[in-house]
Design a protein around this motif. Structure first.
Motif, mmCIF file in Angstrom:
data_model
loop_
_atom_site.group_PDB
_atom_site.id
_atom_site.type_symbol
_atom_site.label_atom_id
_atom_site.label_comp_id
_atom_site.label_asym_id
_atom_site.label_seq_id
_atom_site.Cartn_x
_atom_site.Cartn_y
_atom_site.Cartn_z
ATOM 1 N N ARG A 1 -39.524 31.630 13.343
ATOM 2 C CA ARG A 1 -38.344 30.961 12.806
ATOM 3 C C ARG A 1 -38.629 29.548 12.311
ATOM 4 N NH1 ARG A 1 -33.509 33.638 15.178
ATOM 5 N NH2 ARG A 1 -34.328 35.363 16.385
ATOM 6 N N ARG A 2 -39.805 29.017 12.664
ATOM 7 C CA ARG A 2 -40.173 27.664 12.252
ATOM 8 C C ARG A 2 -41.635 27.636 11.838
ATOM 9 N NH1 ARG A 2 -36.832 27.236 16.338
ATOM 10 N NH2 ARG A 2 -35.014 25.905 16.149
ATOM 11 N N ILE A 3 -41.908 26.893 10.771
ATOM 12 C CA ILE A 3 -43.285 26.754 10.291
ATOM 13 C C ILE A 3 -43.594 25.264 10.141
ATOM 14 C CG2 ILE A 3 -44.858 27.171 8.372
ATOM 15 C CD1 ILE A 3 -43.504 29.794 7.864
ATOM 16 N N PRO A 4 -44.608 24.777 10.856
ATOM 17 C CA PRO A 4 -45.030 23.392 10.651
ATOM 18 C C PRO A 4 -45.545 23.198 9.228
ATOM 19 C CG PRO A 4 -45.968 24.288 12.665
ATOM 20 C CD PRO A 4 -45.370 25.436 11.905
ATOM 21 N N CYS B 1 -40.359 23.398 8.762
ATOM 22 C CA CYS B 1 -39.362 24.147 8.004
ATOM 23 C C CYS B 1 -38.835 25.260 8.901
ATOM 24 C CB CYS B 1 -39.967 24.712 6.726
ATOM 25 S SG CYS B 1 -38.719 25.457 5.650
ATOM 26 N N ALA B 2 -37.552 25.200 9.187
ATOM 27 C CA ALA B 2 -36.903 26.209 10.019
ATOM 28 C C ALA B 2 -36.132 27.170 9.129
ATOM 29 C CB ALA B 2 -35.968 25.541 11.019
ATOM 30 N N ILE B 3 -35.873 28.336 9.658
ATOM 31 C CA ILE B 3 -35.121 29.325 8.893
ATOM 32 C C ILE B 3 -33.763 28.767 8.476
ATOM 33 C CG2 ILE B 3 -34.067 30.526 10.848
ATOM 34 C CD1 ILE B 3 -34.946 33.124 9.226
ATOM 35 N N GLY B 4 -33.175 27.925 9.305
ATOM 36 C CA GLY B 4 -31.902 27.288 8.962
ATOM 37 C C GLY B 4 -32.027 26.340 7.782
ATOM 38 N N ASP B 5 -33.197 25.720 7.629
ATOM 39 C CA ASP B 5 -33.422 24.846 6.473
ATOM 40 C C ASP B 5 -33.387 25.653 5.182
ATOM 41 O OD1 ASP B 5 -33.817 22.614 8.152
ATOM 42 O OD2 ASP B 5 -35.961 23.044 8.322
#
Length: 142
Positions: A99-102, A113-117
């Motif tokens: 769900r999150r990628i540095p 970058c998060a899925i919510g972004d």
């Protein structure tokens, strides 16, 4: 084309490899998230999740005040660059069930970058939803 730099969170909270699992859990609680990059300076060494702490520390009967982040973090971290296309970032999330990628530039963490972004960008809302759906389906299978 929307790039990751246009939607990523730039002010990233991180923990250090020698921080305790308890301190990482408290940081997650305080910023209301389920994972943190583990960094030495600005170099990403891994990711630690609330699930890592529960499964690799608490459920294993270890003391979270004496277990360090490097003992229970995920070391193989999927990253992207600020110039990665947001569509590609959503695909990476789906492919790797995260769900999150540095976001890394010149070997240093510059954001996350998060899925919510991705969902905040109207053009990507379907991709972010599909990525989340695929992530959720994979997790239910385990």
């Amino acid at each position: 084309m929307t790039l990751v730099r246009d939607c990523m969170t730039k002010d990233v909270q991180v923990c250090a490899p020698h921080d305790t699992a308890t301190s990482a859990a408290k940081m997650m609680r305080d910023i209301n998230c389920g994972s943190l990059p583990v960094c030495e300076g600005k170099k990403i060494m891994g990711m630690i999740t609330d699930r890592d702490i529960v499964l690799k520390c608490v459920a294993a009967g270890k003391d979270p005040d004496s277990v360090h982040c490097h003992d229970c973090m995920t070391k193989d971290v999927i990253t992207c660059s600020p110039d990665t296309d947001a569509h590609e970032c959503a695909r990476l999330m789906a492919d790797h069930q995260i769900r999150r990628i540095p976001v890394v530039e010149n070997g240093e963490i510059v954001g996350i970058c998060a899925i919510g972004d991705l969902a905040t960008i109207n053009i990507h809302i379907n991709e972010a939803g599909e990525a989340l759906s695929e992530i959720s389906e994979q997790q239910q299978l385990h």
